[in-house]
Enzyme design. Sequence first.
Site, PDB file in Angstrom:
ATOM      1  N   ASP A   1     -60.463  11.679   7.782  1.00 42.83           N
ATOM      2  CA  ASP A   1     -61.032  10.756   6.813  1.00 42.83           C
ATOM      3  C   ASP A   1     -62.538  10.979   6.674  1.00 42.83           C
ATOM      4  O   ASP A   1     -63.145  11.740   7.434  1.00 42.83           O
ATOM      5  CB  ASP A   1     -60.728   9.321   7.249  1.00 42.83           C
ATOM      6  CG  ASP A   1     -60.821   8.334   6.097  1.00 42.83           C
ATOM      7  OD1 ASP A   1     -60.912   8.772   4.933  1.00 42.83           O
ATOM      8  OD2 ASP A   1     -60.815   7.120   6.357  1.00 42.83           O
TER       9      ASP A   1
ATOM     10  N   TYR B   1     -57.181  13.621  19.880  1.00 41.23           N
ATOM     11  CA  TYR B   1     -58.309  12.949  19.235  1.00 41.23           C
ATOM     12  C   TYR B   1     -59.183  12.318  20.317  1.00 41.23           C
ATOM     13  O   TYR B   1     -58.666  11.841  21.339  1.00 41.23           O
ATOM     14  CB  TYR B   1     -57.822  11.829  18.311  1.00 41.23           C
ATOM     15  CG  TYR B   1     -57.212  12.279  17.006  1.00 41.23           C
ATOM     16  CD1 TYR B   1     -57.995  12.471  15.875  1.00 41.23           C
ATOM     17  CD2 TYR B   1     -55.838  12.483  16.898  1.00 41.23           C
ATOM     18  CE1 TYR B   1     -57.431  12.858  14.671  1.00 41.23           C
ATOM     19  CE2 TYR B   1     -55.265  12.875  15.696  1.00 41.23           C
ATOM     20  CZ  TYR B   1     -56.070  13.058  14.587  1.00 41.23           C
ATOM     21  OH  TYR B   1     -55.507  13.439  13.401  1.00 41.23           O
TER      22      TYR B   1
END
Length: 353
Positions: free
Chosen positions: A139, A206
């Site tokens: 994003d 992540y």
Amino acid sequence: MPCFVVAFIELALFLPIARGFPSPSFMSTIPILQRAKPDCIDLRRRVQDSCNSETFLQASSTYDCDEGDREDHRYLAPGFKRFACRVAYDGTGFRGFQIQKKPQKETKKIARTVQGELEKALSMIFQTETTVVAASRTDTGVHARGQAFHFDVEENKCFSPDLICYKANQLLPDDVVVWNMSLAPATGTFGNLPWHANVAPTGKLYSYRFRTAKHMSPLDRRDRALWYKCELDIGLMRSCCLEFEGTHDFTSFGNRLAHKEADVGRELDCHRTIKSIVLVDESHGNYRIDFVLDGALYKMVRNIVGILFGVSSGILPRETISEALLAKNRTKNPARAAPAEGLTLESVFYDCY
């Protein structure tokens, strides 16, 4: 010779030196991008004629299209080679990874994206429009160290992977670098389908970084970690992380799910498996939360971090976590997504790459 031509030549000669590389002789041979697009109808027909439609349909029903574009790139057209590559980028200056087709309302211009920069550089190298397909679409503001992608090139236009990688890094801006480029693994993802960066991953890592120090060091002023100014119970946060491990329905932690279901024309399976969540103390008020998972819904990791902040700061009771998981409804999760600057896609795991 016109002045602007002289200026352009000087800039082209200076660019490799400014990026810290000697000026190689082959830089002068990088072709100018041809504006004419390839015959997409002919390409699609060649692809369809060479592949087994039953295998394609079986593969299409196996996964949700919630993290990247897979479309026609499940196939590899005759006469083409597929390359696999890693890319690292500082997401601060990008409107996410995925290329934007519509202009922004504020600027009336197409937003800058990582995919856009990659395709621009590769298209200049191969003198034809070149599309990249990534393992995940990060994003706006999210960073990456080991994002993976693939692209297809006609065999008669191929160079060695090392040379393509070198040329690409000469053309890319300073906040993007490609590395570990090679021919894609020969092993297909489904049956006789070729290796695919978005379908083949076995897991992802992540990391979310944040700081709780009272003062921000000038050396850390870049947007690579969130400066969280509220008091946090780190022990409670570490304990809460364990509640997310395992396979759960993460509907309450995914954004824009209805929009995605409308795009794909079916209900999404929101079950995901988080293999581990580890809170790491990096000392001096610096912390990192590592997520090892099989895949993530849109903003899922940031929504999990958001509720961890809420509970460990005392704003939300601990029961909010279990209640949100059981609710399977995003509106029943009171926490907001943690800011994007702390999130980094560290790596995408594959069996053979």
